[in-house]
Design a protein around this motif. Structure first.
Motif, PDB file in Angstrom:
ATOM      1  N   LEU A  21      40.838  40.626  47.994  1.00 25.85           N
ATOM      2  CA  LEU A  21      42.309  40.937  47.458  1.00 25.85           C
ATOM      3  C   LEU A  21      42.893  39.272  47.572  1.00 25.85           C
ATOM      4  O   LEU A  21      43.803  39.088  46.784  1.00 25.85           O
ATOM      5  CB  LEU A  21      43.040  41.605  48.454  1.00 25.85           C
ATOM      6  N   ARG A  28      46.421  35.760  40.254  1.00 28.99           N
ATOM      7  CA  ARG A  28      47.701  36.203  39.552  1.00 28.99           C
ATOM      8  C   ARG A  28      48.570  34.872  39.808  1.00 28.99           C
ATOM      9  O   ARG A  28      49.293  34.605  38.871  1.00 28.99           O
ATOM     10  CB  ARG A  28      48.273  37.078  40.494  1.00 28.99           C
ATOM     11  N   ASP A  72      45.454  43.646  37.447  1.00 37.67           N
ATOM     12  CA  ASP A  72      45.472  45.021  37.916  1.00 37.67           C
ATOM     13  C   ASP A  72      44.145  45.610  38.179  1.00 37.67           C
ATOM     14  O   ASP A  72      43.805  46.292  39.059  1.00 37.67           O
ATOM     15  CB  ASP A  72      46.426  46.074  36.920  1.00 37.67           C
ATOM     16  N   GLU A  73      43.239  45.465  36.927  1.00 41.60           N
ATOM     17  CA  GLU A  73      41.878  45.955  37.054  1.00 41.60           C
ATOM     18  C   GLU A  73      41.293  45.397  38.371  1.00 41.60           C
ATOM     19  O   GLU A  73      40.362  45.813  38.997  1.00 41.60           O
ATOM     20  CB  GLU A  73      41.382  45.705  35.884  1.00 41.60           C
ATOM     21  N   ARG A  75      42.054  44.004  41.263  1.00 43.75           N
ATOM     22  CA  ARG A  75      42.832  44.660  42.435  1.00 43.75           C
ATOM     23  C   ARG A  75      41.999  46.104  42.602  1.00 43.75           C
ATOM     24  O   ARG A  75      41.934  46.267  43.788  1.00 43.75           O
ATOM     25  CB  ARG A  75      44.257  44.385  42.325  1.00 43.75           C
ATOM     26  N   SER A  76      42.266  46.762  41.739  1.00 40.98           N
ATOM     27  CA  SER A  76      41.772  48.002  41.949  1.00 40.98           C
ATOM     28  C   SER A  76      40.297  48.164  42.300  1.00 40.98           C
ATOM     29  O   SER A  76      39.957  48.890  43.197  1.00 40.98           O
ATOM     30  CB  SER A  76      42.030  48.981  40.611  1.00 40.98           C
ATOM     31  N   SER A  77      39.610  47.370  41.672  1.00 42.09           N
ATOM     32  CA  SER A  77      38.051  47.312  41.870  1.00 42.09           C
ATOM     33  C   SER A  77      37.826  46.901  43.237  1.00 42.09           C
ATOM     34  O   SER A  77      36.865  47.559  43.951  1.00 42.09           O
ATOM     35  CB  SER A  77      37.359  46.351  40.795  1.00 42.09           C
ATOM     36  N   GLU A  79      39.860  46.883  45.705  1.00 38.41           N
ATOM     37  CA  GLU A  79      40.232  47.844  47.015  1.00 38.41           C
ATOM     38  C   GLU A  79      39.210  48.959  47.119  1.00 38.41           C
ATOM     39  O   GLU A  79      38.940  49.528  48.287  1.00 38.41           O
ATOM     40  CB  GLU A  79      41.681  48.466  46.579  1.00 38.41           C
ATOM     41  N   VAL A  80      38.899  49.535  46.125  1.00 38.15           N
ATOM     42  CA  VAL A  80      37.645  50.590  46.319  1.00 38.15           C
ATOM     43  C   VAL A  80      36.597  50.158  46.964  1.00 38.15           C
ATOM     44  O   VAL A  80      35.866  50.644  47.810  1.00 38.15           O
ATOM     45  CB  VAL A  80      37.224  51.019  44.741  1.00 38.15           C
ATOM     46  N   GLU A  81      36.086  48.709  46.492  1.00 40.50           N
ATOM     47  CA  GLU A  81      34.846  48.264  47.269  1.00 40.50           C
ATOM     48  C   GLU A  81      35.014  48.138  48.669  1.00 40.50           C
ATOM     49  O   GLU A  81      34.340  48.304  49.461  1.00 40.50           O
ATOM     50  CB  GLU A  81      34.495  46.706  46.603  1.00 40.50           C
TER      51      GLU A  81
END
Length: 345
Positions: A21, A28, A72-73, A75-77, A79-81
């Motif tokens: 992150l 960003r 955003d893509e 960050r989401s990836s 966070e899941v990992e």
């Protein structure tokens, strides 16, 4: 500001990868921060010629949306990992099998009994579990000094007025409400949950289930009652089942009887289930007292009827040889799974 600057940023986005992150936030800031590359292009926009402003303005807006979507893509990836790594769980693996029980034995018995009486032409009637004193006691011919009206036997919800509220002690209250609303002839069964102030043990509980039956018409006799009980017993316990009726007393029926069925374990020879008698008690019954008919507005000189009632837990205990009433209320999946093979009614 040049078109090549926009194309370069788009190309860099296509190859951009982040593992944490923190790296996502750095990306960003690099593109969209106050001193970021996209922000710098917007600052240079006022130097673009008037003829090119429309084209470059559209391109810059699309670039900003593209960069934001990529961030955003990423960050989401990430966070899941990180969540997967932190829990030690592979989210791509199938979920654990969910242990299930089966239909509750009381529900199975209730449905089976209802379906038996439906074949005999009975409808199903239900009523409230929180009842008033009139429908539970007074309309059923209970005297004022009857022990069932004591606080130690009944759960009262409210007291201090002529018609207090209470948790119904039997589903006979549904019979009263049915007689008040339905026209004769009446033929109903009334299943439901009831409550009594009992000490909980292997043979007793403060919550249990009953199913009661009521038949009112012209010319109904005790012989009709006996035949109805016999037909039910043979449907429930087998075609060889016999019954015997012993005199008893209930405030709302006269004459009254307790009904036993021949033990379906030893077939009348005597065993530990029937305590060597060859018989098992299953229900109480009798002819509806004329006072009960009159209290509900039914002419007792023209009509007669019979009523019966049984405990569903009791029938289930006899059917499956359950030795402890508390099993029905503990929601133990191991107990419930014992009834997976129970046939559908």
């Amino acid at each position: 500001m040049k078109r090549e600057d926009i194309d370069r940023i788009i190309a860099e986005l296509g190859e951009l990868k982040c593992r944490t992150l923190k790296e996502v936030e750095e990306a960003r800031v690099r593109f969209l921060g106050k001193k970021g590359e996209v922000t710098a292009l917007f600052d240079e926009f006022h130097d673009v010629s008037k003829e090119m402003k429309k084209e470059f303005g559209r391109s810059l807006n699309e670039l900003k949306k593209t960069v934001q979507a990529k961030i955003d893509e990423l960050r989401s990836s990430v966070e899941v990992e990180e969540a997967s790594a932190g829990s030690g769980t592979d989210l791509t693996m199938p979920g654990d099998e969910f242990g299930l029980g089966s239909r509750h034995p009381v529900s199975i018995v209730r449905q089976e009994i209802v379906e038996i009486f439906r074949k005999f032409g009975y409808d199903v009637a239900e009523g409230p579990e929180i009842e008033d004193d009139y429908h539970v006691f007074e309309a059923l011919n209970f005297p004022d000094n009857h022990p069932a009206r004591d606080m130690q036997d009944t759960f009262f919800v409210s007291t201090g007025h002529p018609n207090p509220l209470l948790l119904r002690t039997h589903t006979s209250s549904v019979q009263v409400r049915t007689m008040e609303k339905m026209d004769v002839p009446i033929r109903v069964v009334c299943p439901g949950r009831v409550f009594r102030n009992e000490a909980i043990s292997a043979r007793a509980h403060c919550i249990f289930h009953q199913i009661e039956g009521l038949y009112i018409d012209e010319g109904v006799t005790f012989a009709d009652l006996r035949q109805a009980i016999l037909l039910f017993a043979r449907e429930m316990f087998g075609p060889e089942t016999e019954i015997r009726m012993r005199p008893s007393y209930f405030p709302f029926t006269e004459p009254s009887a307790e009904v036993d069925v021949s033990c379906n374990i030893c077939h009348g020879k005597g065993c530990n289930i029937c305590k060597g008698t060859g018989w098992l008690e299953i229900l109480g019954c009798g002819m509806v007292d004329p006072n009960v008919l009159e209290a509900s507005g039914i002419d007792s000189k023209k009509y007669s009827g019979f009523a019966f009632g049984m405990g569903l837990e009791r029938i289930a205990m006899l059917k499956w040889r359950v030795n402890d009433l508390r099993h029905y209320f503990e929601n133990d999946l191991r107990f419930l799974k014992e009834f997976e093979a129970a046939p559908e009614v």
